[in-house]
Design an enzyme around this catalytic site. Structure first.
Site, PDB file in Angstrom:
ATOM      1  N   ASP A 199      40.005  46.137  46.397  1.00 30.23           N
ATOM      2  CA  ASP A 199      39.777  46.741  45.087  1.00 30.23           C
ATOM      3  C   ASP A 199      40.216  48.198  45.099  1.00 30.23           C
ATOM      4  O   ASP A 199      40.191  48.868  46.143  1.00 30.23           O
ATOM      5  CB  ASP A 199      38.298  46.654  44.704  1.00 30.23           C
ATOM      6  N   HIS A 238      46.194  44.167  46.192  1.00 34.08           N
ATOM      7  CA  HIS A 238      45.137  44.180  45.178  1.00 34.08           C
ATOM      8  C   HIS A 238      44.437  42.826  45.059  1.00 34.08           C
ATOM      9  O   HIS A 238      43.388  42.721  44.416  1.00 34.08           O
ATOM     10  CB  HIS A 238      45.718  44.589  43.825  1.00 34.08           C
TER      11      HIS A 238
END
Length: 423
Positions: free
Chosen positions: A399, A395
Site C-alpha cells: 500500500d 501496488h
C-alpha cells in the site's frame, strides 16, 4: 588427424536448453586447451565454454542468439590422433562447416564509416582486421580502460602473448590516432553509417525481464530527499580510522544496513509475490540484490543474509559480488534469490529515477546522486549534502502508506546514523 566434437554441456539445475550468446573463435582458428570458445546464457548467468583439447576449429554448431539443447553439437575441432568421432560420423560434422557465419552479439556495422568522416570522440590509430564477433584477448582492467576511452577493443592491435591487448597498446592506438587527426575532416562532416544491434544473450534476457515486470506488476514510485551530511561524516571518520585495516566504506553498506533495520517494522516489503499462485512470501532473511552494470548488461548479484553481516562485511561482499558480475564470473546462485533490490547510478544518479521492479520482489530502492544544497536548519541557511531515494513498489502487494512510511524510516536512520546500530 581426427575430429573432436564438443557438445552443449549440462549446466545443471534441470536446464534443458541454453542460448548461444557469443563465439570467441571462428572456423580456421587454432585453439588450445582451456581457451574459452563461446559464452552461453542460462536464465540467470553467462557461462564460459572452454576447450578440452588443442586443435583447429572446423565447424561451429550454432549462431549467436540460437537456443540450443543440452547435448547438441556446439563445435567441432580437428585434433591430432583419433578424436572422439567415429569415421562414419565425420562427414556429418564436416558438413556443419557450411553453417551460416555467426552474427555478432555486439554492434555490427552494416555500412562502414567513410574514411572522410571518422568518429570525433576518439581518434583511431592503425586498425586490426577482426571479425565483428571476435573477442580480443584482454584483461578486465584493459577492457574498462578501453571503454572509458571510447575505443573499440577489437580494432586495437595486441602486442602481448597470443595477441593480448595491453594498456600500452591502447596508448599507442591513441597516439597514432592523434597523428592521423591532422588529416581528418571536420567533426561536422555528414555521416551515413548505420548500426544493427542483435538483441541476444544477456540483453535479450534483460529486455524480457523488464517487459515482464512492467506488464505484470502495478508499479508506483515514491521519491524522498534525505540529508546525508551526518552519515557521510561518519563514513569519512570510519574510513580514516579503519580504512587501512578493514577496507574503505562507500555509502552502499550504510544503505543496506538502513534497509535491514527498517524492514523489521515493514515485513510486507521484504517479500516475493507469486502472482500465478496468488501467494505472498514474507522473508525473515534480508537478501539484498545490488544492481550492477557489467559489459554484457545489467546484473543483480545478491548479498545474502545482510541482516547478519557487519558494516564492513556487507561492504566486502558488495565489492566481491560487483567485481564478479562485471567480470562475468558471478555464479547462478550469486545472481538469484534476492528479496529486495538496491540500485544506484552513483555520481550519474540524477535527481529522480523510476526503477523497474526485479520480479518477484515487491520493492526496489533507487539511489540518486549526492549534491550540496543550501537548506534551512533551525532557522539558519546552511550547506548540507542531500540525496534523493527514488523507489518503486508493487501496488498489488504494498500500500502507498506503507511504502511512504518505510522510506521515511530509512530516511530517519540515515539522517541519525547512530540509530543504525541501536538494537
Amino acid at each position: 588427424m581426427g575430429t573432436h566434437v564438443i557438445k552443449m554441456p549440462d549446466i545443471g539445475e534441470g536446464i534443458a536448453e541454453v542460448e548461444l550468446s557469443v563465439w570467441h573463435v571462428k572456423v580456421g582458428d587454432m585453439v588450445v586447451e582451456d581457451q574459452v570458445l563461446a559464452d552461453v546464457m542460462t536464465d540467470k548467468a553467462m557461462v564460459d565454454i572452454p576447450s578440452p583439447v588443442h586443435g583447429k576449429v572446423i565447424a561451429l554448431g550454432g549462431v549467436p542468439g540460437e537456443v540450443m539443447a543440452v547435448g547438441s553439437v556446439l563445435i567441432s575441432i580437428e585434433v591430432e590422433g583419433a578424436g572422439n568421432v567415429k569415421e562414419s560420423a565425420q562427414p556429418v560434422v564436416a558438413a556443419a562447416k557450411e553453417a551460416p557465419a555467426p552474427k555478432a552479439e555486439a554492434v555490427v556495422e552494416s555500412k562502414p564509416v567513410p574514411a572522410a568522416a571518422p568518429r570525433a570522440a576518439v581518434c583511431q590509430g592503425p586498425m586490426v582486421a577482426r571479425e565483428a564477433n571476435e573477442r580480443p584477448l584482454a584483461s578486465p582492467a584493459v577492457r574498462k580502460h578501453a571503454l572509458d576511452l571510447g575505443i573499440q577493443l577489437r580494432l586495437v592491435r595486441g602486442t602481448g602473448p597470443a595477441g593480448r591487448v595491453l594498456h600500452e597498446d591502447l596508448d599507442a592506438y591513441l597516439v597514432q590516432g592523434q597523428s592521423n587527426a591532422s588529416t581528418a575532416t571536420t567533426a561536422y562532416a555528414q555521416r551515413n553509417d548505420e548500426e544493427q544491434i542483435p538483441v541476444i544473450g544477456m540483453r535479450r534476457k534483460i529486455a524480457q525481464r523488464m517487459q515482464d515486470a512492467t506488464q505484470r506488476a502495478a508499479h508506483f514510485s515514491y521519491v524522498e530527499e534525505i540529508d546525508v551530511t551526518a552519515v557521510e561524516e561518519l563514513r569519512a571518520h570510519l574510513n580514516e580510522k579503519h580504512g587501512a585495516t578493514r577496507g574503505k566504506l562507500t555509502l552502499l553498506p550504510f544503505l543496506v544496513r538502513a534497509l535491514v533495520v527498517a524492514l523489521r517494522d515493514f515485513p510486507q516489503i521484504n517479500a516475493r509475490y507469486d502472482d500465478e499462485a496468488q501467494v505472498i512470501t514474507r522473508l525473515g532473511a534480508v537478501h539484498v540484490g545490488i544492481a550492477t552494470q557489467a559489459d554484457i548488461g545489467l546484473m543483480v548479484p545478491v548479498v545474502r543474509h545482510a541482516e547478519a553481516r557487519s558494516l564492513w562485511d556487507n561492504a566486502a561482499e558488495i565489492s566481491r559480488l560487483a567485481s564478479a558480475a562485471r567480470n562475468g564470473k558471478a555464479s547462478r546462485d550469486e545472481l538469484s534469490g534476492s528479496s529486495i533490490t538496491l540500485t544506484s547510478l552513483g555520481a550519474l544518479g540524477g535527481i529522480v529515477s523510476t526503477p523497474v521492479l526485479n520480479l518477484p520482489e515487491v520493492a526496489i530502492v533507487g539511489v540518486n546522486k549526492i549534491v550540496e544544497r543550501p537548506m534551512v536548519v533551525k532557522g539558519q541557511i546552511v550547506i548540507r549534502k542531500m540525496m534523493n531515494l527514488s523507489s518503486s513498489f508493487d501496488h498489488r502487494v504494498v500500500d502507498g502508506m506503507d511504502a511512504a512510511q518505510f522510506i521515511q524510516a530509512v530516511r530517519g536512520l540515515l539522517e541519525q546514523p547512530a540509530t543504525l546500530f541501536v538494537d
